[in-house]
Scaffold this active site. Structure first.
Site, PDB file in Angstrom:
ATOM      1  N   ASP A  41      50.080  36.467  46.098  1.00  0.00           N
ATOM      2  CA  ASP A  41      48.915  36.588  45.222  1.00  0.00           C
ATOM      3  C   ASP A  41      47.745  35.831  45.825  1.00  0.00           C
ATOM      4  O   ASP A  41      47.628  34.619  45.651  1.00  0.00           O
ATOM      5  CB  ASP A  41      49.228  36.014  43.838  1.00  0.00           C
ATOM      6  CG  ASP A  41      50.135  36.926  43.042  1.00  0.00           C
ATOM      7  OD1 ASP A  41      51.102  36.423  42.439  1.00  0.00           O
ATOM      8  OD2 ASP A  41      49.881  38.135  43.038  1.00  0.00           O
ATOM      9  N   HIS A  72      48.463  40.837  48.002  1.00  0.00           N
ATOM     10  CA  HIS A  72      47.694  41.373  46.862  1.00  0.00           C
ATOM     11  C   HIS A  72      46.360  40.639  46.885  1.00  0.00           C
ATOM     12  O   HIS A  72      46.273  39.488  46.476  1.00  0.00           O
ATOM     13  CB  HIS A  72      48.469  41.127  45.565  1.00  0.00           C
ATOM     14  CG  HIS A  72      47.742  41.555  44.326  1.00  0.00           C
ATOM     15  ND1 HIS A  72      48.171  41.171  43.067  1.00  0.00           N
ATOM     16  CD2 HIS A  72      46.625  42.283  44.146  1.00  0.00           C
ATOM     17  CE1 HIS A  72      47.314  41.673  42.171  1.00  0.00           C
ATOM     18  NE2 HIS A  72      46.382  42.347  42.799  1.00  0.00           N
ATOM     19  N   PHE A 149      46.230  34.786  36.813  1.00  0.00           N
ATOM     20  CA  PHE A 149      47.198  33.769  36.402  1.00  0.00           C
ATOM     21  C   PHE A 149      48.558  34.387  36.127  1.00  0.00           C
ATOM     22  O   PHE A 149      48.652  35.553  35.712  1.00  0.00           O
ATOM     23  CB  PHE A 149      46.706  33.066  35.131  1.00  0.00           C
ATOM     24  CG  PHE A 149      45.339  32.453  35.287  1.00  0.00           C
ATOM     25  CD1 PHE A 149      44.213  33.142  34.888  1.00  0.00           C
ATOM     26  CD2 PHE A 149      45.197  31.219  35.876  1.00  0.00           C
ATOM     27  CE1 PHE A 149      42.945  32.611  35.054  1.00  0.00           C
ATOM     28  CE2 PHE A 149      43.934  30.658  36.058  1.00  0.00           C
ATOM     29  CZ  PHE A 149      42.807  31.357  35.652  1.00  0.00           C
ATOM     30  N   ASP A 176      52.307  44.864  37.782  1.00  0.00           N
ATOM     31  CA  ASP A 176      52.244  43.425  38.022  1.00  0.00           C
ATOM     32  C   ASP A 176      51.610  42.717  36.837  1.00  0.00           C
ATOM     33  O   ASP A 176      50.484  43.014  36.473  1.00  0.00           O
ATOM     34  CB  ASP A 176      51.387  43.207  39.278  1.00  0.00           C
ATOM     35  CG  ASP A 176      51.244  41.747  39.671  1.00  0.00           C
ATOM     36  OD1 ASP A 176      50.377  41.471  40.527  1.00  0.00           O
ATOM     37  OD2 ASP A 176      51.980  40.911  39.141  1.00  0.00           O
ATOM     38  N   GLY A 178      53.313  40.055  33.448  1.00  0.00           N
ATOM     39  CA  GLY A 178      54.083  40.079  32.206  1.00  0.00           C
ATOM     40  C   GLY A 178      55.367  40.877  32.279  1.00  0.00           C
ATOM     41  O   GLY A 178      55.949  41.220  31.245  1.00  0.00           O
ATOM     42  N   GLY A 198      56.934  37.202  38.194  1.00  0.00           N
ATOM     43  CA  GLY A 198      56.770  35.810  38.596  1.00  0.00           C
ATOM     44  C   GLY A 198      57.561  34.909  37.668  1.00  0.00           C
ATOM     45  O   GLY A 198      58.719  34.552  37.939  1.00  0.00           O
ATOM     46  N   SER A 199      56.979  34.589  36.518  1.00  0.00           N
ATOM     47  CA  SER A 199      57.627  33.619  35.618  1.00  0.00           C
ATOM     48  C   SER A 199      58.989  34.103  35.144  1.00  0.00           C
ATOM     49  O   SER A 199      59.910  33.285  34.992  1.00  0.00           O
ATOM     50  CB  SER A 199      56.711  33.305  34.434  1.00  0.00           C
ATOM     51  OG  SER A 199      56.114  34.474  33.952  1.00  0.00           O
TER      52      SER A 199
HETATM   53  C1  DX5 Z   1      48.391  37.709  38.381  1.00  0.00           C
HETATM   54  C2  DX5 Z   1      49.281  38.004  39.552  1.00  0.00           C
HETATM   55  C3  DX5 Z   1      50.717  38.246  39.166  1.00  0.00           C
HETATM   56  C4  DX5 Z   1      51.355  37.119  38.414  1.00  0.00           C
HETATM   57  C5  DX5 Z   1      52.643  37.615  37.811  1.00  0.00           C
HETATM   58  O1  DX5 Z   1      47.080  37.863  38.745  1.00  0.00           O
HETATM   59  O2  DX5 Z   1      48.797  39.111  40.260  1.00  0.00           O
HETATM   60  O3  DX5 Z   1      51.477  38.557  40.309  1.00  0.00           O
HETATM   61  O4  DX5 Z   1      51.598  36.066  39.268  1.00  0.00           O
HETATM   62  O5  DX5 Z   1      53.213  36.595  37.064  1.00  0.00           O
HETATM   63  P1  DX5 Z   1      53.976  36.887  35.705  1.00  0.00           P
HETATM   64  O6  DX5 Z   1      55.160  37.745  36.080  1.00  0.00           O
HETATM   65  O7  DX5 Z   1      54.369  35.520  35.254  1.00  0.00           O
HETATM   66  O8  DX5 Z   1      53.048  37.567  34.780  1.00  0.00           O
END
Ligand code: DX5
Length: 223
Positions: A41, A72, A149, A176, A178, A198-199
Site C-alpha cells: 500500500d 497499489h 487506512f 480491497d 474491509g 489486512g486487519s
Molecule cells: C487502504 C488499503 C487497504 C487496507 C486494507 O487504503 O488500500 O489495502 O490496508 O486493510 P483492511 O483489510 O484492514 O481494510
C-alpha cells in the site's frame, strides 16, 4: 471480453498492519501462511491522507520471499516512479484512475516497462471511467473502502459495481478494504477473484495460516 483470463481465487495480504520494523520477516511469514501474492500500500500523503513507503523499502523485502509483489499506488503523479517500482521487484503496478490525466498512456507505459498493469477505482468512481482502457488492464481493483487506512468498514454498495465490471471484463478483479470473514463472500459472489485483506489476517486469534485458509474457503464457496 476476449484476450484476458482470470485466475482462481487469490488471497492477497495488505502489509499495512504488519510490523514495519521487520517487514522482510513479515513477508516470509505471509508466504509461509499460504498467501498468493503481497500488496504494498503505497501512500504519499497527497492522494490519500497517509504516508507509507517507497520503492527502496519494497526492494529490500524482495529477497525474503518469492510470491509476486504488487504496488497499489495511492499517489498523485504515479508516472514519476514507475520504473523504480519495477526495479524493486513489483510484477504488477496498480494506478488509480483518479490520479492521472492520461490513464491510457500510463497503463501502456507500465507494460512497456515489462510489468503488468492494473487500474484502481475509488468508491465514488464509476466503471465507465475505465471501460475504454480495459484492453490495457491485466487487472482492475475496486476499492471497497475510501483509500488511506486499514481497519475501515466494508462498503457493500460496491458489489453492484463489481458485478457490472464482471459483466464487461473477464480478467482479474481485485477488491480491497474491509475484507474479512463476514464480507468476503459478498465480494466473491459479485465477481471478485483477488481478495485483499489486512486487519482480518493479522487480527485472527488462530494466526495467519488459519486466517488465509478460512478466507480462501469462504471466497471459493461463494464464487
Ligand atoms: C487502504 C488499503 C487497504 C487496507 C486494507 O487504503 O488500500 O489495502 O490496508 O486493510 P483492511 O483489510 O484492514 O481494510
Amino acid at each position: 471480453m476476449g484476450g484476458v483470463s482470470r485466475s482462481p481465487i487469490q488471497i492477497v495480504p495488505s502489509v499495512l498492519p504488519a510490523d514495519f520494523s521487520r517487514l522482510g520477516e513479515e513477508c516470509a511469514a505471509l508466504e509461509a501462511a499460504g498467501v498468493d501474492r503481497i500488496q504494498w500500500d503505497v501512500m504519499d500523503g497527497v492522494f490519500v491522507p497517509n504516508l507509507t513507503f517507497g520503492p527502496d523499502v519494497v526492494g529490500a523485502c524482495r529477497r525474503w520471499c518469492s510470491v509476486p509483489f504488487e504496488a497499489h499506488l495511492m499517489v498523485a503523479g504515479p508516472d514519476l516512479l514507475l520504473s523504480q517500482w519495477v526495479d524493486a521487484g513489483c510484477e504488477l503496478l496498480i494506478v488509480h484512475a483518479e490520479s492521472v490525466v492520461h490513464l491510457h498512456r500510463t497503463l501502456a507505459r507500465v507494460r512497456e516497462l515489462g510489468a503488468r498493469a492494473g487500474v484502481a477505482l475509488n468508491p465514488s468512481t464509476p466503471v465507465a471511467a475505465v471501460t475504454s482502457v480495459l484492453d490495457l488492464c491485466d487487472m482492475v481493483l475496486v476499492m471497497t473502502v475510501n483509500p488511506g487506512f486499514g481497519g475501515q468498514a466494508y462498503i457493500s454498495t460496491m458489489e453492484p459495481k463489481i458485478r457490472e465490471l464482471r459483466s464487461l471484463y473477464d480478467g482479474d478483479i481485485e477488491v480491497d478494504g474491509g475484507i474479512g470473514p463476514s464480507t468476503i463472500a459478498g465480494a466473491a459472489a459479485a465477481g471478485a477473484n483477488w481478495l485483499v485483506a489486512g486487519s482480518a489476517l493479522y487480527r485472527d486469534p488462530d494466526g495467519l495460516e488459519h486466517a488465509v485458509k478460512d478466507l480462501r474457503a469462504r471466497a471459493e464457496a461463494a464464487a
